[in-house]
Write an enzyme that holds these catalytic residues in place. Structure first.
Site, PDB file in Angstrom:
ATOM      1  CG  ASP A 229      -0.285  -0.416   2.508  1.00 37.95           C
ATOM      2  OD1 ASP A 229       0.950  -0.441   2.565  1.00 37.95           O
ATOM      3  OD2 ASP A 229      -1.012  -0.712   3.465  1.00 37.95           O
TER       4      ASP A 229
ATOM      5  CD  GLU B  21      -8.987   1.091   7.459  1.00 34.37           C
ATOM      6  OE1 GLU B  21      -8.938   0.172   8.299  1.00 34.37           O
ATOM      7  OE2 GLU B  21      -8.503   2.208   7.665  1.00 34.37           O
TER       8      GLU B  21
ATOM      9  CG  ASN C 101      -9.151  -1.283  11.798  1.00 36.38           C
ATOM     10  OD1 ASN C 101      -8.154  -1.864  11.353  1.00 36.38           O
ATOM     11  ND2 ASN C 101      -9.688  -0.249  11.183  1.00 36.38           N
TER      12      ASN C 101
ATOM     13  CG  HIS D  64      -5.965  -2.002   8.708  1.00 35.37           C
ATOM     14  ND1 HIS D  64      -6.155  -0.848   9.435  1.00 35.37           N
ATOM     15  CD2 HIS D  64      -4.631  -2.108   8.539  1.00 35.37           C
ATOM     16  CE1 HIS D  64      -4.994  -0.294   9.702  1.00 35.37           C
ATOM     17  NE2 HIS D  64      -4.046  -1.036   9.169  1.00 35.37           N
TER      18      HIS D  64
HETATM   19  C1  GLP Z   1      -0.506   0.366   8.579  1.00 35.38           C
HETATM   20  C2  GLP Z   1      -0.178  -0.429   7.330  1.00 35.38           C
HETATM   21  C3  GLP Z   1      -0.485  -1.891   7.524  1.00 35.38           C
HETATM   22  C4  GLP Z   1       0.125  -2.373   8.824  1.00 35.38           C
HETATM   23  C5  GLP Z   1      -0.518  -1.644   9.966  1.00 35.38           C
HETATM   24  C6  GLP Z   1      -0.055  -2.109  11.343  1.00 35.38           C
HETATM   25  O1  GLP Z   1      -1.832   0.756   8.615  1.00 35.38           O
HETATM   26  N1  GLP Z   1      -0.872   0.031   6.172  1.00 35.38           N
HETATM   27  O2  GLP Z   1       0.002  -2.623   6.418  1.00 35.38           O
HETATM   28  O3  GLP Z   1      -0.048  -3.747   8.971  1.00 35.38           O
HETATM   29  O4  GLP Z   1      -0.201  -0.270   9.816  1.00 35.38           O
HETATM   30  O5  GLP Z   1       1.045  -1.385  11.760  1.00 35.38           O
HETATM   31  P1  GLP Z   1       1.967  -1.781  12.957  1.00 35.38           P
HETATM   32  O6  GLP Z   1       2.745  -2.953  12.528  1.00 35.38           O
HETATM   33  O7  GLP Z   1       2.852  -0.581  13.165  1.00 35.38           O
HETATM   34  O8  GLP Z   1       1.086  -2.051  14.111  1.00 35.38           O
END
Ligand code: GLP
Length: 243
Positions: free
Chosen positions: A67, A143, A136, A138
């Site tokens: 992304d 989402e 959440n 995702h």
């Molecule tokens: C962002 C990214 C996701 C990732 C998520 C969790 O929203 N787009 O791909 O998995 O954060 O992040 P973290 O690993 O910092 O908790």
């Protein structure tokens, strides 16, 4: 689903890095689907160390990232393109022309999403997709919704995600409101999926996503149906999982 219980973040990172390096050793021209966020950083650091020791070679690897924020160019320090170079690509022998990330500066969503899906297809699909887990549920930026989006698409980020990601920005107002993300079908078609999850803050969503019903309201839950899905999580994140 395969569960690997790790002691802590460091152990989780090493276990995930082991799987990724095995993939690259067995298939040097692997297509790796990569993720941002704080969860995969330790795995990238471990892979860099093994690269420096000469144990793993990324010369032929291709990558596609999950992304990117819309409106940020690759030089912006908050962009995922910058994150990937800074955390991983600049420290290994990957050919950067073989690394791919949605183009956040292309405001023509239809054209950009179509280009990215075509690109994944032209590479022959993803051999191994690395994922983190949003608070959440995702994955990428897919989402919670009433359906599972299939291909790459534009998303309006939820309040929860904007809030969760503001720690990387100067203020909440600086967090982009939209992003491009691979869809659920892109992710589900990867031959192998590996997710890294760490910390007590994720314990509830881990239980819900992987031990509850499969529902688009918890996008990661669909991974229960993937034929080669490995969850690498530390004890804190597995607090509510007794298996
Ligand atoms: C962002 C990214 C996701 C990732 C998520 C969790 O929203 N787009 O791909 O998995 O954060 O992040 P973290 O690993 O910092 O908790």
């Amino acid at each position: 689903m395969k569960l690997i219980r790790a002691r802590d973040y460091k152990h989780m990172s090493r276990q995930a890095a082991n799987i990724i390096s095995a993939q690259v050793i067995l298939k040097p021209d692997s297509v790796l689907g990569l993720a941002t966020g704080s969860s995969p950083i330790g795995a990238y650091q471990q892979l860099i160390k093994w690269y420096e020791k000469g144990d793993v070679d990324f010369a032929e690897v291709q990558t596609v990232n999950l992304d990117e924020y819309i409106g940020l160019d690759a030089e912006n320090e908050q962009s995922y393109a910058y994150f990937m170079r800074n955390q991983f690509f600049d420290h290994i022998n990957i050919d950067q022309s073989k690394t791919h990330i949605p183009d956040g500066t292309n405001l023509d969503a239809e054209a950009e999403c179509e280009r990215y899906d075509r690109l994944i297809h032209s590479l022959g699909g993803i051999d191994l997709q690395l994922l983190g887990l949003g608070p959440n549920g995702h994955i990428g930026f897919n989402e919670p919704d009433d359906y599972f989006p299939k291909g790459t698409h534009r998303v309006e980020l939820t309040k929860a995600t904007i809030h969760a990601n503001m720690r990387f920005f100067a203020s909440v107002n600086d967090v982009p409101r939209a992003a491009y993300t691979m869809g659920i079908c892109d992710i589900m078609q990867a031959h192998r999926v590996v997710m890294v999850v760490s910390g007590e803050g994720k314990a509830e969503i881990v239980k819900k996503a992987f031990y509850g019903p499969v529902t688009p309201q918890v996008p990661a839950s669909i991974l229960q149906l993937h034929k080669d899905f490995t969850l690498v999580a530390d004890e804190a994140a597995l607090k509510y999982v007794t298996e």
